[in-house]
Design a protein around this motif. Structure first.
Motif, PDB file in Angstrom:
ATOM      1  N   ALA A  11      -6.453  -2.709  31.221  1.00 20.79           N
ATOM      2  CA  ALA A  11      -7.069  -3.761  31.520  1.00 20.79           C
ATOM      3  C   ALA A  11      -8.437  -3.931  30.690  1.00 20.79           C
ATOM      4  N   LEU A  12      -8.685  -2.755  30.663  1.00 20.83           N
ATOM      5  CA  LEU A  12     -10.139  -2.727  29.609  1.00 20.83           C
ATOM      6  C   LEU A  12      -9.641  -3.359  28.379  1.00 20.83           C
ATOM      7  N   TYR A  13      -8.465  -2.710  27.797  1.00 20.02           N
ATOM      8  CA  TYR A  13      -7.895  -2.945  26.512  1.00 20.02           C
ATOM      9  C   TYR A  13      -7.752  -4.691  26.285  1.00 20.02           C
ATOM     10  N   ILE A  15      -9.117  -7.011  27.834  1.00 20.61           N
ATOM     11  CA  ILE A  15     -10.149  -7.917  27.931  1.00 20.61           C
ATOM     12  C   ILE A  15     -11.208  -7.510  26.770  1.00 20.61           C
ATOM     13  N   GLY A  16     -10.845  -6.602  26.001  1.00 17.60           N
ATOM     14  CA  GLY A  16     -11.763  -6.210  24.909  1.00 17.60           C
ATOM     15  C   GLY A  16     -12.830  -5.261  25.184  1.00 17.60           C
ATOM     16  N   ALA A  17     -12.639  -4.456  26.435  1.00 21.23           N
ATOM     17  CA  ALA A  17     -14.049  -3.700  26.517  1.00 21.23           C
ATOM     18  C   ALA A  17     -13.971  -2.405  26.381  1.00 21.23           C
ATOM     19  N   LEU A  18     -13.013  -1.881  25.294  1.00 20.96           N
ATOM     20  CA  LEU A  18     -12.940  -0.526  24.999  1.00 20.96           C
ATOM     21  C   LEU A  18     -13.525  -0.391  23.515  1.00 20.96           C
ATOM     22  N   LEU A  44      -2.398  -9.658  31.312  1.00 18.97           N
ATOM     23  CA  LEU A  44      -3.855  -9.550  31.488  1.00 18.97           C
ATOM     24  C   LEU A  44      -4.687  -9.947  30.226  1.00 18.97           C
ATOM     25  N   LYS A  45      -4.040  -9.868  29.248  1.00 20.25           N
ATOM     26  CA  LYS A  45      -4.728 -10.510  28.022  1.00 20.25           C
ATOM     27  C   LYS A  45      -4.839 -12.009  28.197  1.00 20.25           C
ATOM     28  N   ALA A  48      -7.413 -13.097  30.575  1.00 21.96           N
ATOM     29  CA  ALA A  48      -8.915 -13.140  30.205  1.00 21.96           C
ATOM     30  C   ALA A  48      -8.988 -14.047  28.941  1.00 21.96           C
ATOM     31  N   ALA A  49      -8.001 -14.255  28.239  1.00 23.25           N
ATOM     32  CA  ALA A  49      -8.336 -15.168  27.074  1.00 23.25           C
ATOM     33  C   ALA A  49      -8.657 -16.797  27.733  1.00 23.25           C
TER      34      ALA A  49
END
Lengths: 264, 212
Positions: A11-13, A15-18, A44-45, A48-49
């Motif tokens: 999920a972090l991946y 939303i770009g939070a890694l 999930l991507k 988020a997008a």
């Protein structure tokens, strides 16, 4: 990293939070991951997008579309000719004038008339689209101005005057709309910023934390108009605002002289 | 994960978004104009939210659609709708700008501000011409409103401020695992809520391409 740990990070991946290294580890894992895991990350991507759809929207300045199209046209003009447009030079068909009965001058007259007509209609078309653009531009401007006006007369709106410090003639009016957390600041008579410096606006909280709001350079008349949307969590404990002159690109904390200051 | 398959996924489709992409690939400027008309307001709002500066936001809008024009062939429909692709590009461009500005206008959000932000989102009042966008936006807002404030906060810090989960944990003074969970549960909840509800714009909508 273990497989279940990586799965946890998906999920972090999405939303770009890694950090980049961990992200590429997750990416590598996903390449050979079961289809349902891949699908989950894709979904999930997508969620988020689509988050920006939830943002409140303001009218987009009308000139932006023109800027985009101008860039397109410029790039197209600079691009090497495409194979299809180069083709005619490859196959030159010799031109044989057909036998004609009209006089030479009559033919020229016809050519001249055609050219004039084509130029004229091109001109009209161009003018028409220019006028349409101008009209749209004006409509947007009116819309923006009436929004600004609505802000000004709203009971929620407060106006604050910032006084000049390092340059006493400078001043600014801050119009703020507390519930919307939006600021409009109209600055005047600020001295020109040296080439290696920028002005920086700060939010100062009740705890005396100084938070960078925006960098700006006034125009030749010393004027600047800033529209700001307050960052999360700042609005409720804002005590003051100030403008300092900082090294180009801004500072993390104010270091230069204070040019404008106001208490909220 | 599947490889991007440039050009291979552009067969005719009932949705006019794919037709728009095809036209972009064929260098049709009017198609870019149509896509711009549809999404520029969201891209602008996103860019403004991230950079906090209208001048920067304007540059981001132009740069983003320029990239859309140049990379239309790389759009992969299996990875989501065109809008999501456009917003992803815009977010990257805006975060680039933010990093270039070297600003960090952040403090720890408090609940009051959270509530205020949520309320602001809930009553976005800019008149919208595009019915499809209005509908989709209210779906996403509704899904976001169902999250707990702390989930929303973590998601917003990640998405709009480009922070990693470690940075968010540090900023909010929370354990890493807590932040990881908040983001995961928040996104999963939104996915459940939005599943099957989000649609692609169809042909013949009132926001049909405007010819520039």
């Amino acid at each position: 990293m273990r497989r279940d740990e990586i799965k946890e990070l998906s999920a972090l991946y999405a939303i770009g939070a890694l950090d980049p290294a961990t992200a590429s580890e997750v990416e590598q894992y996903l390449r050979t991951a079961p289809a349902d895991e891949q699908r989950e990350v894709e979904e999930l991507k997508e969620v988020a997008a689509l988050l920006p759809l939830a943002l409140p929207r303001a009218p987009v300045p009308a000139h932006l579309k023109e800027r985009l199209l101008a860039r397109l046209n410029q790039a197209e003009a600079e691009a090497p000719a495409s194979p299809s447009s180069a083709a005619p030079t490859a196959k030159v068909v010799p031109f044989t004038p057909p036998a004609r009965t009209e006089s030479r001058s009559a033919r020229w007259l016809l050519v001249a008339a055609t050219v004039t007509l084509a130029t004229l209609s091109g001109l009209l078309l161009w003018q028409n689209s220019r006028l349409t653009r101008e009209r749209n531009d004006l409509a947007r401007q009116v819309e923006l101005k009436s929004q600004e006006l609505a802000h000004l007369i709203s009971p929620e709106t407060r106006v604050l005057t910032l006084m000049g410090e390092a340059a006493p003639q400078a001043s600014a009016k801050l119009v703020y709309d507390t519930p919307r957390q939006e600021w409009m600041m109209y600055i005047s008579d600020l001295p020109a910023a040296p080439a290696d410096k920028d002005y920086q606006l700060w939010y100062i909280t009740t705890e005396q934390a100084k938070i960078s709001a925006q960098l700006f350079r006034p125009d030749a008349q010393g004027r600047s108009e800033l529209h700001l949307s307050l960052p999360l969590g700042v609005a409720s404990h804002l005590a003051a605002t100030a403008v300092t002159l900082e090294p180009k690109g801004g500072s993390r904390q104010p270091t230069g002289q204070i040019f404008l200051k106001g208490t909220i | 994960m599947k490889d991007p398959r440039p050009g291979s996924n552009l067969q005719p489709d009932p949705s006019d978004e794919l037709a728009l992409i095809e036209r972009l690939v064929a260098r049709d400027q009017a198609a870019l104009g149509a896509l711009y008309d549809r999404y520029a307001s969201v891209v602008y709002a996103l860019a403004f939210k991230i950079t906090g500066n209208s001048g920067e936001a304007e540059d981001v809008v132009v740069d983003s659609f320029w990239q859309v024009w140049q990379q239309a062939g790389r759009y992969d429909r299996t990875r989501g709708p065109v809008g999501a692709w456009v917003f992803t590009i815009a977010r990257s461009r805006a975060l680039d700008r933010l990093r270039a500005l070297r600003r960090s206008p952040l403090v720890e959000p408090d609940e009051q501000a959270e509530a205020e932000a949520a309320r602001r989102v809930a009553e976005s009042d800019s008149p919208e011409q595009n019915a499809w966008l209005v509908e989709q936006s209210s779906l996403v807002r509704g899904a976001l409103a169902e999250l707990t404030p702390v989930q929303r906060e973590a998601i917003e810090l990640a998405f709009y401020h480009g922070l990693s989960h470690a940075e968010i944990a540090e900023r909010l003074n929370q354990p890493l695992g807590t932040i990881k969970t908040r983001i995961r549960l928040g996104l999963m909840r939104m996915r459940e809520r939005l599943k099957g509800q989000l649609t692609r714009p169809k042909r013949g909508r009132p926001d049909a391409p405007s010819v520039e």
